[in-house]
Design an enzyme around this catalytic site. Structure first.
Site, PDB file in Angstrom:
ATOM      1  N   GLY A 174       0.814  -1.217   0.000  1.00 35.83           N
ATOM      2  CA  GLY A 174       0.000   0.000   0.000  1.00 35.83           C
ATOM      3  C   GLY A 174       0.840   1.256   0.000  1.00 35.83           C
ATOM      4  N   GLY A 176       0.571   3.919  -1.596  1.00 34.68           N
ATOM      5  CA  GLY A 176      -0.209   5.152  -1.595  1.00 34.68           C
ATOM      6  C   GLY A 176      -0.504   5.648  -0.201  1.00 34.68           C
ATOM      7  CG  ASP A 177      -2.850   4.168   2.612  1.00 34.28           C
ATOM      8  OD1 ASP A 177      -3.456   5.214   2.898  1.00 34.28           O
ATOM      9  OD2 ASP A 177      -3.395   3.186   2.082  1.00 34.28           O
ATOM     10  CB  ILE A 178       3.470   2.626   3.196  1.00 33.29           C
ATOM     11  CG1 ILE A 178       2.573   1.600   3.903  1.00 33.29           C
ATOM     12  CG2 ILE A 178       4.897   2.525   3.703  1.00 33.29           C
ATOM     13  CD1 ILE A 178       2.939   0.161   3.631  1.00 33.29           C
TER      14      ILE A 178
END
Length: 399
Positions: A174, A176-178
């Protein structure tokens, strides 16, 4: 245990899901005291798996453990006067507040950066949202919800990741989050450093969209310098050759030798002196122009050999690595030597399970998880009592 480099830093963590909790997990691993403030129902990530047999059903799964290790938990209902007052009291004594609500939520609760910084001018107030905050720059998408998949699509990552026929594929982790969460942790530590001199806190904001665009920096300069619109190219690199994932007899192997000296050495190791001496392949630029031929030549050699045989021949000579699954990674002596697998207890099981370790290494102040993830409201009674006392003292001081 020796404290981490952020020992003594107090963080009030209002985040949920992945991006925000990843930020505060990094701060906790670095030694900060991170108090996770949760609504009565808890962070939604608590209900995500996997959960081991025999675990406490009121606890959490591996997802929550991985990104909330090292924190304390208190339940506060910020929609009530009591909950909001408790948070103000906690923020008044904190170094950092982190949240990832939709833009405007904290303002409507009377808990905005401006309101909290009035009682604590040194406060660093940090946010990670899909598309940022008006304090740092408006966006037409400000109220749009965002997830990893959406941001990978919008900010360019999926535009260059996928099969050569143009079909986009998301990156597995992920990111796009991390990656935004990691960027925010850097921003927080930078703001804390600045506060030591100025005595003043500030608002720190990372938009997930912005962070992934920054991660895709290559497409920006490619488009600006050449007018090109880079697309999906499978596992190949548009500017480097060889830079490929090649077939092995028992899987796949990565070989990257675009440097001319590395290329010559690679040719010698696979007994292709004809390629080494061919003027058509002597520079990286020429190899990029004929990268299909380069791939076929290398694949002809790798496909008849196992990953172990290839690594035995090329390892330490040219950049090479096998495509591995997690079972192979767990068995890798590098991972053990670098402490990249950390065992934490899981409530109700009497067992310990692995989470990913901390890649930041320090010679004196190690960064590592210092406790398992907390049960919901595990530290709540003491924290709420302390916050109530602080709130009363603040009220008396104002009168």
């Amino acid at each position: 245990m020796t404290g981490g480099p952020l020992a003594g830093v107090r963080v009030v963590d209002l985040t949920h899901a992945l991006a925000g909790p990843y930020t505060t997990m990094l701060l906790a691993d670095l030694g900060a005291d991170v108090l996770k403030v949760e609504p009565p129902g808890g962070d939604m990530a608590r209900r995500a798996g996997p959960t081991p047999p025999g675990s406490d059903p009121a606890a959490y799964g591996g997802y929550f453990q991985s990104i909330n290790r090292g924190k304390r938990s208190v339940v506060l209902d910020l929609k009530t006067d009591e909950g909001a007052a408790a948070l103000r009291a906690l923020a008044a004594d904190a170094d950092v507040v982190v949240e990832n609500f939709t833009a405007g939520v904290m303002d409507r609760l009377g808990l905005s950066y401006e309101e909290l910084s009035e009682v604590n001018p040194r406060l660093v107030y940090a946010t990670v949202r899909g598309f940022g905050d008006t304090r740092s720059g408006g966006s037409p998408y400000l109220q749009w919800p965002a997830f990893d998949l959406v941001v990978q699509a919008m900010a360019g990552l999926m535009g260059i990741t996928g099969t050569e026929d143009g079909r986009p594929i998301k990156v597995g982790p992920g990111v796009g989050d991390i990656f935004p969460g990691t960027m925010l942790a850097l921003g927080i530590t930078a703001a804390l450093f600045e506060t030591r001199g100025s005595g003043r806190g500030q608002f720190v904001d990372v938009a997930m969209y912005d962070a992934i665009l920054a991660l895709c920096e290559r497409i920006v300069y490619q488009h600006s310098y050449t007018g090109a619109v880079p697309g999906q190219e499978g596992n190949r690199h548009p500017l480097l050759s060889p830079f490929d994932i090649l077939p092995a007899a028992d899987g796949w192997i990565a070989i990257a030798a675009p440097n001319n000296g590395r290329w010559r050495r690679l040719c010698e190791l696979i007994d292709r002196l004809d390629l080494r001496d061919d003027p058509a392949f002597v520079t990286n630029e020429l190899r990029v122009a004929r990268r299909g031929e380069v791939f076929e030549a290398l694949a002809a050699w790798t496909s008849g050999r196992t990953k172990a045989e290839i690594l035995d021949r090329l390892g330490g000579q040219v950049p090479v690595g096998a495509v591995r699954d997690i079972a192979e990674i767990v068995a890798d002596p590098h991972v053990a030597a670098r402490e990249m697998l950390v065992e934490l207890g899981h409530p109700g099981t009497g067992k310990r399970f692995h989470v990913a370790g901390q890649p930041l290494k320090f010679s004196r102040t190690p960064a590592r998880p210092r406790r398992r993830a907390p049960l919901l409201d595990e530290d709540g009674p003491g924290v709420r009592a302390e916050a109530a006392g602080r709130a009363a003292s603040q009220s008396e001081a104002r009168t």
